[in-house]
Design a protein around this motif. Structure first.
Motif, PDB file in Angstrom:
ATOM      1  N   TYR A 547      -6.636   6.662  -5.030  1.00 52.10           N
ATOM      2  CA  TYR A 547      -6.377   5.500  -4.173  1.00 52.10           C
ATOM      3  C   TYR A 547      -5.730   4.345  -4.920  1.00 52.10           C
ATOM      4  N   ASN A 548      -6.094   4.154  -6.162  1.00 53.23           N
ATOM      5  CA  ASN A 548      -5.519   3.043  -6.937  1.00 53.23           C
ATOM      6  C   ASN A 548      -4.030   3.223  -7.168  1.00 53.23           C
ATOM      7  N   GLU A 549      -3.585   4.479  -7.217  1.00 54.97           N
ATOM      8  CA  GLU A 549      -2.153   4.748  -7.382  1.00 54.97           C
ATOM      9  C   GLU A 549      -1.433   4.679  -6.030  1.00 54.97           C
ATOM     10  N   ALA A 550      -2.138   5.044  -4.958  1.00 48.85           N
ATOM     11  CA  ALA A 550      -1.517   5.054  -3.625  1.00 48.85           C
ATOM     12  C   ALA A 550      -1.271   3.648  -3.091  1.00 48.85           C
ATOM     13  N   GLU A 551      -2.247   2.752  -3.299  1.00 45.79           N
ATOM     14  CA  GLU A 551      -2.186   1.434  -2.672  1.00 45.79           C
ATOM     15  C   GLU A 551      -0.923   0.637  -3.003  1.00 45.79           C
ATOM     16  N   PRO A 552      -0.547   0.483  -4.288  1.00 43.80           N
ATOM     17  CA  PRO A 552       0.669  -0.312  -4.554  1.00 43.80           C
ATOM     18  C   PRO A 552       1.932   0.306  -3.967  1.00 43.80           C
ATOM     19  N   LEU A 553       1.960   1.635  -3.845  1.00 44.75           N
ATOM     20  CA  LEU A 553       3.133   2.290  -3.253  1.00 44.75           C
ATOM     21  C   LEU A 553       3.208   1.994  -1.760  1.00 44.75           C
ATOM     22  N   TYR A 554       2.076   2.068  -1.055  1.00 47.37           N
ATOM     23  CA  TYR A 554       2.050   1.713   0.357  1.00 47.37           C
ATOM     24  C   TYR A 554       2.476   0.261   0.552  1.00 47.37           C
ATOM     25  N   GLN A 555       1.992  -0.615  -0.322  1.00 48.35           N
ATOM     26  CA  GLN A 555       2.328  -2.034  -0.198  1.00 48.35           C
ATOM     27  C   GLN A 555       3.825  -2.265  -0.431  1.00 48.35           C
ATOM     28  N   GLN A 556       4.379  -1.576  -1.431  1.00 46.10           N
ATOM     29  CA  GLN A 556       5.821  -1.684  -1.687  1.00 46.10           C
ATOM     30  C   GLN A 556       6.620  -1.198  -0.486  1.00 46.10           C
ATOM     31  N   ALA A 557       6.195  -0.067   0.078  1.00 44.00           N
ATOM     32  CA  ALA A 557       6.900   0.512   1.225  1.00 44.00           C
ATOM     33  C   ALA A 557       6.868  -0.437   2.415  1.00 44.00           C
ATOM     34  N   LEU A 558       5.716  -1.074   2.650  1.00 48.80           N
ATOM     35  CA  LEU A 558       5.585  -2.005   3.764  1.00 48.80           C
ATOM     36  C   LEU A 558       6.489  -3.223   3.580  1.00 48.80           C
ATOM     37  N   LYS A 559       6.466  -3.808   2.393  1.00 44.99           N
ATOM     38  CA  LYS A 559       7.327  -4.968   2.126  1.00 44.99           C
ATOM     39  C   LYS A 559       8.804  -4.612   2.291  1.00 44.99           C
ATOM     40  N   LEU A 560       9.160  -3.424   1.808  1.00 51.25           N
ATOM     41  CA  LEU A 560      10.556  -2.994   1.874  1.00 51.25           C
ATOM     42  C   LEU A 560      10.996  -2.799   3.320  1.00 51.25           C
ATOM     43  N   SER A 561      10.165  -2.128   4.117  1.00 54.46           N
ATOM     44  CA  SER A 561      10.541  -1.886   5.511  1.00 54.46           C
ATOM     45  C   SER A 561      10.636  -3.197   6.295  1.00 54.46           C
ATOM     46  N   LYS A 562       9.752  -4.158   6.017  1.00 54.87           N
ATOM     47  CA  LYS A 562       9.828  -5.456   6.683  1.00 54.87           C
ATOM     48  C   LYS A 562      11.108  -6.199   6.308  1.00 54.87           C
ATOM     49  N   ARG A 563      11.445  -6.124   5.011  1.00 56.06           N
ATOM     50  CA  ARG A 563      12.650  -6.804   4.538  1.00 56.06           C
ATOM     51  C   ARG A 563      13.906  -6.204   5.163  1.00 56.06           C
ATOM     52  N   LEU A 564      13.935  -4.891   5.267  1.00 57.06           N
ATOM     53  CA  LEU A 564      15.140  -4.211   5.729  1.00 57.06           C
ATOM     54  C   LEU A 564      15.245  -4.126   7.242  1.00 57.06           C
ATOM     55  N   LEU A 565      14.101  -4.006   7.918  1.00 55.49           N
ATOM     56  CA  LEU A 565      14.117  -3.717   9.347  1.00 55.49           C
ATOM     57  C   LEU A 565      13.572  -4.843  10.211  1.00 55.49           C
ATOM     58  N   ILE A 574       4.515   2.284  11.078  1.00 55.61           N
ATOM     59  CA  ILE A 574       4.028   3.451  10.342  1.00 55.61           C
ATOM     60  C   ILE A 574       3.489   3.031   8.976  1.00 55.61           C
ATOM     61  N   SER A 575       4.207   2.132   8.308  1.00 59.24           N
ATOM     62  CA  SER A 575       3.741   1.641   7.004  1.00 59.24           C
ATOM     63  C   SER A 575       2.427   0.882   7.135  1.00 59.24           C
ATOM     64  N   LEU A 576       2.311   0.066   8.184  1.00 55.00           N
ATOM     65  CA  LEU A 576       1.071  -0.662   8.428  1.00 55.00           C
ATOM     66  C   LEU A 576      -0.093   0.314   8.669  1.00 55.00           C
ATOM     67  N   ASN A 577       0.177   1.338   9.468  1.00 56.76           N
ATOM     68  CA  ASN A 577      -0.842   2.347   9.773  1.00 56.76           C
ATOM     69  C   ASN A 577      -1.297   3.064   8.506  1.00 56.76           C
ATOM     70  N   ASN A 578      -0.348   3.412   7.651  1.00 55.91           N
ATOM     71  CA  ASN A 578      -0.684   4.126   6.411  1.00 55.91           C
ATOM     72  C   ASN A 578      -1.566   3.287   5.491  1.00 55.91           C
ATOM     73  N   LEU A 579      -1.190   2.009   5.333  1.00 55.64           N
ATOM     74  CA  LEU A 579      -1.973   1.133   4.461  1.00 55.64           C
ATOM     75  C   LEU A 579      -3.358   0.878   5.067  1.00 55.64           C
ATOM     76  N   ALA A 580      -3.402   0.731   6.397  1.00 50.53           N
ATOM     77  CA  ALA A 580      -4.686   0.521   7.070  1.00 50.53           C
ATOM     78  C   ALA A 580      -5.613   1.720   6.864  1.00 50.53           C
ATOM     79  N   ALA A 581      -5.034   2.920   6.936  1.00 52.15           N
ATOM     80  CA  ALA A 581      -5.832   4.139   6.745  1.00 52.15           C
ATOM     81  C   ALA A 581      -6.411   4.191   5.330  1.00 52.15           C
ATOM     82  N   LEU A 582      -5.629   3.752   4.359  1.00 57.31           N
ATOM     83  CA  LEU A 582      -6.124   3.725   2.973  1.00 57.31           C
ATOM     84  C   LEU A 582      -7.296   2.743   2.847  1.00 57.31           C
TER      85      LEU A 582
END
Length: 630
Positions: A547-565, A574-582
């Protein structure tokens, strides 16, 4: 003008039907603002569903010129549209007290000039009904003609009223006796022909910010003429500058310019010119607009929409199809499917009316509309369109054509998405065989087809077959485009996903890392595919308890998708759902709950309540609530 008349004018301007106008006027009547939909529907003697449907259509029509409505939820739309209408009404009809009117006039005209004819100045203010806009026009006009006496000016205004009582269309809602039309007439006559024509051209723009950049005009003479016209209109307050290259026309000034245009013998020529200008801008809209495209094109969209809605007769049918398609791409690329749909529907209708039911352009537009339905999970609506397109292509092109293979793939995707794998599999096998026969074994379309078929094999538990096809596709892409290519990264992801599903995490991890590294190198750190790879690798880490390795990747993905989309895109959900599940899996429930809620809200707004992604997020949230309730 009363508020009710103002609403009627807005309804006419935005092309509302009789039913939509009735609902709109009822909804925003000041006496009804505290009533609910059921009460308003009852007063109109219709059911609530019909009333809400009409209001939804009203929002969509206003959203074409007022884009903030497109990204609001239903309650937000009510507030934003109410604020928009109120601000516009006040800007058009705000009336000053007599002393305030004189003060405004004094700020525009040399004080000594007014002092010499103070009584006449007060009469001018009264004639202009203390309307700030009319006073501004007269003040600017007086400033341009320093030797003109106020008495002569008043006589000119009075003469204009007598001469031009028929200037305004009887059906217009503008109050001619406000003095504005007379003040406009004086300014109009002061303008040269070039500035008059430019003002008329601008009046065809939507009632919103107008982007004007004369620097992009290659013809130096034309550039100079446009610069002078803008300067003349600004000096007389017939045009307002918002920023360096953004301007606005007051709604009433716009209407007066339109009246002048409609009376001109060159009206059709000007409208044709404006429609052609907007068409050229529309042609710049790509099928998948990136954030920079969206930023650059957004100011032009209301004016392109104005042509599509009110000036369609000045474009040939083929150009109108282009215009509609490009508008649909602009919205669809942002996940704003409701705004895209009507343009694609009109494309289908237009091509069928122009070319008949048996034409290749009809097939293209059927496919475009079906793809939108597919994107929003409306598979039952997409399927008949894909079937119709497939049959049309077979009749027009014969069974052995590459476009037939494309249609087979499209229909198979629907079957796969709805779990009808036994129907999808033969279609994909036919498409693969057809492409191999027509293109040979070594072709990119063959590689794409292999991946589609592998996905169906994977979904039906034929894992060995799926793995073999993914590996074949991977090797084929490497031979065709080289190892350093985005398609190679995508296929690595597909194969890794199969390994993850089978619990073969040790084999999946290096493929996902390789795909992520490849995408960063080829596409840059700021690309949506990089976000997908971050999510995929994070899911693997989460599946293996890291989980410690997964969390920063989910957070990066969420920030990136918000910035781009942006904040309101399905991929962000989907990114929000993934981070929430973690967070849920690590018992950080306070962090998980708002993310699940945001994800569900975005999905319901952009994809609809029945889309598979929406249902998945809803199920995840429901499971979370059950778990935390106890």
């Amino acid at each position: 003008m009363q508020w009710g008349n103002f609403l009627a004018k807005e309804a006419a301007t935005h092309g509302l039907s009789l039913e939509q106008t009735a609902a709109f006027a009822k909804y925003f009547n000041n006496q009804n603002l505290g009533k609910n939909d059921a009460q308003l529907a009852s007063e109109l003697n219709v059911d609530v569903a019909a009333f809400r449907k009409w209001m939804g259509e009203v929002y969509d029509k206003f959203a074409q010129n007022y884009l903030e409505l497109a990204i609001s939820n239903n309650r937000g739309k009510v507030k934003k549209l109410q604020a928009y209408l109120t601000a516009k009404y006040n800007s058009e009809l705000d009336v000053l007290k007599p002393l305030a009117a004189m003060k405004l006039l004094k700020s525009l005209v040399v004080r000594e000039r007014l002092q010499q004819e103070a009584w006449v100045a007060r009469r001018i203010c009264k004639f202009l009904r203390y309307l700030p806009l009319a006073l501004e026009l007269v003040g600017r006009y007086l400033d341009k003609i320093p030797d003109l006496s106020l008495e002569t000016l008043l006589m000119q205004l009075e003469k204009k009223r007598l001469e031009h009582e028929s200037l305004v269309n009887p059906n217009s809602l503008m109050d001619y006796e406000s003095g504005l039309a007379e003040a406009f007439e004086l300014s109009w006559e002061y303008l040269d022909e070039n500035a008059q024509n430019f003002g008329c051209l601008l009046s065809l723009c939507a009632l919103t910010d107008i982007p004007l950049s004369v620097e992009t005009i290659e013809d130096e003479k034309k550039q100079e003429l446009n610069e002078k016209a803008i300067a003349d209109l600004l000096e007389l307050h017939l045009l307002q500058r918002e920023t360096k290259e953004i301007f606005r026309l007051n709604p009433l000034i716009r209407q007066l310019f339109q009246i002048k245009l409609d009376k001109s013998s060159e009206a059709d020529e000007v409208k044709t010119k404006f429609a052609a200008m907007m068409l050229e801008i529309a042609k710049l809209i790509p099928q998948q607009p990136n954030p920079e495209d969206i930023l650059n094109l957004t100011p032009h969209i209301p004016h392109i929409t104005e042509v599509a809605t009110h000036l369609s007769q000045y474009l040939g049918d083929e150009n109108l199809i282009i215009l509609f398609t490009k508008l649909a791409w602009f919205y669809q690329g942002q996940g704003l499917y409701q705004q895209a749909e009507p343009w694609l529907q009109q494309c289908v209708e237009l091509t069928q009316n122009r070319f008949g039911l048996e034409h290749s352009d009809v097939v293209v537009n059927l496919n475009n509309l079906a793809r939108l339905y597919e994107s929003t999970g409306r598979y039952s609506e997409a399927e008949p369109l894909y079937q119709q397109a497939l049959e049309l292509r077979k009749r027009l092109l014969g069974e052995n054509h590459l476009d037939v293979a494309t249609s087979l793939n499209n229909l198979a995707r629907i079957y796969e998405s709805t779990g009808r794998y036994s129907e999808a599999e033969p279609l994909l096998e036919q498409a693969l065989e057809l492409r191999k026969r027509l293109l040979g074994e070594e072709h990119t379309d063959v590689a794409t087809n292999l991946s589609y078929l592998a996905l169906v094999y994977e979904s039906t538990g034929q894992y060995s077959k799926a793995e073999l096809l993914y590996q074949q596709a991977l090797e084929l892409w490497k031979r065709l485009v080289g190892k350093e290519h985005p398609h190679v990264a995508t296929t690595l992801n597909n194969l890794a996903a199969l390994y993850c599903y089978r619990g073969r995490y040790k084999e999946a991890e290096p493929l996902l890392k390789q795909a992520l590294k490849l995408r960063k190198r080829l596409l840059g750190e700021e690309h949506i595919d990089v976000g997908t790879s971050l999510n995929n690798l994070a899911q693997l880490y989460e599946s293996t308890g890291r989980y410690n390795e997964a969390e920063p990747l989910y957070q990066q993905a969420l920030k990136l998708s918000k910035r781009l989309l942006g904040d309101n895109h399905p991929d962000v959900a989907i990114s929000l759902n993934n981070l929430a599940a973690l967070y849920r899996n690590t018992r950080r429930y306070k962090k998980a709950k708002p993310l699940f809620e945001q994800a569900l809200t975005i999905c319901e707004r952009t994809l609809g309540v029945s889309h598979p992604t929406t249902m998945t997020v809803r199920a995840n949230y429901a499971s979370f609530l059950r778990e935390t309730y106890h």
